[in-house]
Design an enzyme around this catalytic site. Sequence first.
Site, PDB file in Angstrom:
ATOM      1  N   HIS A 119       0.807  -1.638   0.365  1.00 19.24           N
ATOM      2  CA  HIS A 119       0.068  -0.079   0.117  1.00 19.24           C
ATOM      3  C   HIS A 119       0.780   1.322   0.021  1.00 19.24           C
ATOM      4  O   HIS A 119       2.056   1.248   0.932  1.00 19.24           O
ATOM      5  CB  HIS A 119      -0.839  -0.057   1.190  1.00 19.24           C
ATOM      6  N   ASP A 177      -6.724  13.814  -7.464  1.00 18.15           N
ATOM      7  CA  ASP A 177      -6.471  12.416  -6.987  1.00 18.15           C
ATOM      8  C   ASP A 177      -7.663  12.030  -6.084  1.00 18.15           C
ATOM      9  O   ASP A 177      -9.141  11.910  -5.599  1.00 18.15           O
ATOM     10  CB  ASP A 177      -5.270  12.435  -5.259  1.00 18.15           C
ATOM     11  N   MET A 178      -7.530  10.517  -6.927  1.00 18.53           N
ATOM     12  CA  MET A 178      -9.513  10.068  -6.507  1.00 18.53           C
ATOM     13  C   MET A 178      -9.296   8.834  -7.177  1.00 18.53           C
ATOM     14  O   MET A 178      -9.387   8.130  -7.838  1.00 18.53           O
ATOM     15  CB  MET A 178     -10.515  10.706  -8.034  1.00 18.53           C
ATOM     16  N   ALA A 179     -10.202   7.927  -6.836  1.00 20.96           N
ATOM     17  CA  ALA A 179     -10.596   6.982  -6.149  1.00 20.96           C
ATOM     18  C   ALA A 179     -11.515   6.558  -7.497  1.00 20.96           C
ATOM     19  O   ALA A 179     -12.224   7.553  -7.130  1.00 20.96           O
ATOM     20  CB  ALA A 179     -10.823   6.427  -5.048  1.00 20.96           C
ATOM     21  N   LYS A 227     -18.143   4.325 -16.389  1.00 21.88           N
ATOM     22  CA  LYS A 227     -17.178   4.891 -16.769  1.00 21.88           C
ATOM     23  C   LYS A 227     -16.266   4.822 -15.086  1.00 21.88           C
ATOM     24  O   LYS A 227     -14.984   4.256 -15.648  1.00 21.88           O
ATOM     25  CB  LYS A 227     -17.806   6.828 -16.654  1.00 21.88           C
ATOM     26  N   GLY A 309      -7.487  19.178  -6.319  1.00 23.16           N
ATOM     27  CA  GLY A 309      -6.891  19.959  -5.428  1.00 23.16           C
ATOM     28  C   GLY A 309      -6.863  20.539  -4.687  1.00 23.16           C
ATOM     29  O   GLY A 309      -5.988  20.995  -2.753  1.00 23.16           O
TER      30      GLY A 309
HETATM   31  N1  LIG Z   1      -3.417   3.714  -1.869  1.00 28.75           N
HETATM   32  C1  LIG Z   1      -4.602   3.101  -2.615  1.00 28.75           C
HETATM   33  O1  LIG Z   1      -4.570   2.039  -2.476  1.00 28.75           O
HETATM   34  C2  LIG Z   1      -5.697   4.033  -2.252  1.00 28.75           C
HETATM   35  C3  LIG Z   1      -6.588   3.251  -2.554  1.00 28.75           C
HETATM   36  C4  LIG Z   1      -7.735   4.559  -2.609  1.00 28.75           C
HETATM   37  C5  LIG Z   1      -7.457   5.278  -2.269  1.00 28.75           C
HETATM   38  N2  LIG Z   1      -6.599   6.258  -1.941  1.00 28.75           N
HETATM   39  C6  LIG Z   1      -6.138   7.520  -1.987  1.00 28.75           C
HETATM   40  O2  LIG Z   1      -7.333   7.727  -1.238  1.00 28.75           O
HETATM   41  C7  LIG Z   1      -7.614   9.147  -1.425  1.00 28.75           C
HETATM   42  C8  LIG Z   1      -8.900   9.909  -1.283  1.00 28.75           C
HETATM   43  O3  LIG Z   1      -9.794   9.896  -2.721  1.00 28.75           O
HETATM   44  P1  LIG Z   1     -10.855   9.775  -2.993  1.00 28.75           P
HETATM   45  O4  LIG Z   1     -11.261   9.736  -4.839  1.00 28.75           O
HETATM   46  O5  LIG Z   1     -12.084   9.546  -1.389  1.00 28.75           O
HETATM   47  O6  LIG Z   1     -11.018  11.389  -2.584  1.00 28.75           O
HETATM   48  P2  LIG Z   1     -12.136  12.706  -2.861  1.00 28.75           P
HETATM   49  O7  LIG Z   1     -13.199  12.607  -3.379  1.00 28.75           O
HETATM   50  O8  LIG Z   1     -12.504  13.161  -1.771  1.00 28.75           O
HETATM   51  O9  LIG Z   1     -11.918  13.694  -4.049  1.00 28.75           O
HETATM   52  C9  LIG Z   1     -11.368  13.394  -5.638  1.00 28.75           C
HETATM   53  C10 LIG Z   1     -11.318  14.548  -6.366  1.00 28.75           C
HETATM   54  O10 LIG Z   1     -11.752  15.833  -6.307  1.00 28.75           O
HETATM   55  C11 LIG Z   1     -11.051  16.797  -5.889  1.00 28.75           C
HETATM   56  N3  LIG Z   1     -12.309  17.774  -5.166  1.00 28.75           N
HETATM   57  C12 LIG Z   1     -13.236  17.443  -4.519  1.00 28.75           C
HETATM   58  N4  LIG Z   1     -13.972  18.534  -4.012  1.00 28.75           N
HETATM   59  C13 LIG Z   1     -13.788  19.602  -5.514  1.00 28.75           C
HETATM   60  C14 LIG Z   1     -14.214  20.766  -5.520  1.00 28.75           C
HETATM   61  N5  LIG Z   1     -15.919  21.721  -4.570  1.00 28.75           N
HETATM   62  N6  LIG Z   1     -13.392  21.077  -6.188  1.00 28.75           N
HETATM   63  C15 LIG Z   1     -12.992  20.577  -7.478  1.00 28.75           C
HETATM   64  N7  LIG Z   1     -12.403  19.246  -7.218  1.00 28.75           N
HETATM   65  C16 LIG Z   1     -12.854  19.152  -6.445  1.00 28.75           C
HETATM   66  C17 LIG Z   1     -10.103  16.685  -5.303  1.00 28.75           C
HETATM   67  O11 LIG Z   1      -9.809  17.922  -4.432  1.00 28.75           O
HETATM   68  C18 LIG Z   1     -10.324  14.697  -5.371  1.00 28.75           C
HETATM   69  O12 LIG Z   1      -8.909  15.896  -6.583  1.00 28.75           O
HETATM   70  C19 LIG Z   1      -6.664  10.063  -2.405  1.00 28.75           C
HETATM   71  O13 LIG Z   1      -6.288  10.517  -1.853  1.00 28.75           O
HETATM   72  C20 LIG Z   1      -6.502   8.589  -3.070  1.00 28.75           C
HETATM   73  O14 LIG Z   1      -4.891   8.501  -3.794  1.00 28.75           O
HETATM   74  C21 LIG Z   1      -5.824   5.145  -1.981  1.00 28.75           C
END
Ligand SMILES: NC(=O)c1ccc[n+]([C@@H]2O[C@H](COP(=O)([O-])OP(=O)(O)OC[C@H]3O[C@@H](n4cnc5c(N)ncnc54)[C@H](O)[C@@H]3O)[C@@H](O)[C@H]2O)c1
Length: 336
Positions: A119, A177-179, A227, A309
């Site tokens: 991880h 950065d998004m899952a 998607k 971000g």
């Molecule tokens: N390493 C692993 O195995 C693993 C697995 C899953 C997730 N993750 C990490 O989990 C973290 C969270 O992921 P997530 O999908 O829950 O993120 P999230 O849904 O909180 O955000 C997704 C993206 O949307 C953008 N965003 C959110 N609100 C916004 C707004 N109002 N305007 C513009 N952009 C906006 C964020 O800046 C981000 O880039 C990430 O850092 C991801 O790398 C890691």
Amino acid sequence: MSEVIVQPDRLRELVVDKLKSVDLSEEQASTVADVLVHADLRGVHSHGVLRTEHYVKRISEGGINPNNVTNVENKGKSGALFNGDDGMGHAITKEAMDHSITLSKENGIGIVGVMNSSHCGALSYFAEQAAKEDTVSMVVTQTDSAVVPFGGADSYFGTNPIAFGFPAKNKRPIILDMATSNVAFGKVLHAREKEQTIPDNWGVDKDGNPVTDPSVVKSLLPVGGPKGYGLALVVDVLSGILTGSSFGPSIVSMYGDYEEYRKLSHTIITIDAGLFIDKDEFLTNVDKMIDELHNVSPADGFDQVLVPGEPEQLKQEDYEKNGIPISQSVYDYLIS
Ligand SMILES: NC(=O)c1ccc[n+]([C@@H]2O[C@H](COP(=O)([O-])OP(=O)(O)OC[C@H]3O[C@@H](n4cnc5c(N)ncnc54)[C@H](O)[C@@H]3O)[C@@H](O)[C@H]2O)c1
């Protein structure tokens, strides 16, 4: 849930001490601590220091090699394959990103596949690492199975995140950065604990039906239906299949099989910002795009359009000044 406010440096120290207690070197422990505190600083607590206990358990039980020696094999002028020797994913990925940045500085583009990793935390850390070097980046990692493919009743892919970083001239970089799942499983567990209902696009029951009762969720749903499912597939092909690693449901689970190496793969692609046009023009235009997006009239209920971000960067400014809120139970573990 009660919280404690902790300064970032103190938090790093606590994480380093914990990781050193299971024989991780000072250098690796510092990198891992930096990636975890980066996530907490950005308000992404799901990938912050709360994971320390898990890593300590996994190292102790043999599922991560604290004494790994990374091997790098060059693959053509712009490519390399990293064998992480089953060490800590954060440290391996940071090193792989450094290598990819060097390749793209020398050749315009770099691609580094990583195998036998674990991880690696919040991908934004690595996209930011590249942006600091005026480098465009994409980082993907496979994860263990938890999400149904569109139209399926059983999970196949993991939450397979994808991150992009774009450096700017005088502004903070754009970091998407998004899952590829709609939400993390942790959110379902949280609702379960609080006996709350959940939106019907978070998860499905054993028959693949969307549910609002968190207690019957068996798998998560991809973000945006077919998607997000397609993007999860892209991530697993680019990381798992491209590097010759396991993929789909064959990936060793994160919370289980603690004595087994997970053998995860990640892939990094970096592009020099000056590959096609003058670098300064690229950076200036990213600034311009950010300004233009900020100037789009906000819809009802919004103060301003933000770029990917930015919500996390605003939080980081606040937490750097005022300290990071950490849950009492996580803090108690770190100081124990
Ligand atoms: N390493 C692993 O195995 C693993 C697995 C899953 C997730 N993750 C990490 O989990 C973290 C969270 O992921 P997530 O999908 O829950 O993120 P999230 O849904 O909180 O955000 C997704 C993206 O949307 C953008 N965003 C959110 N609100 C916004 C707004 N109002 N305007 C513009 N952009 C906006 C964020 O800046 C981000 O880039 C990430 O850092 C991801 O790398 C890691």
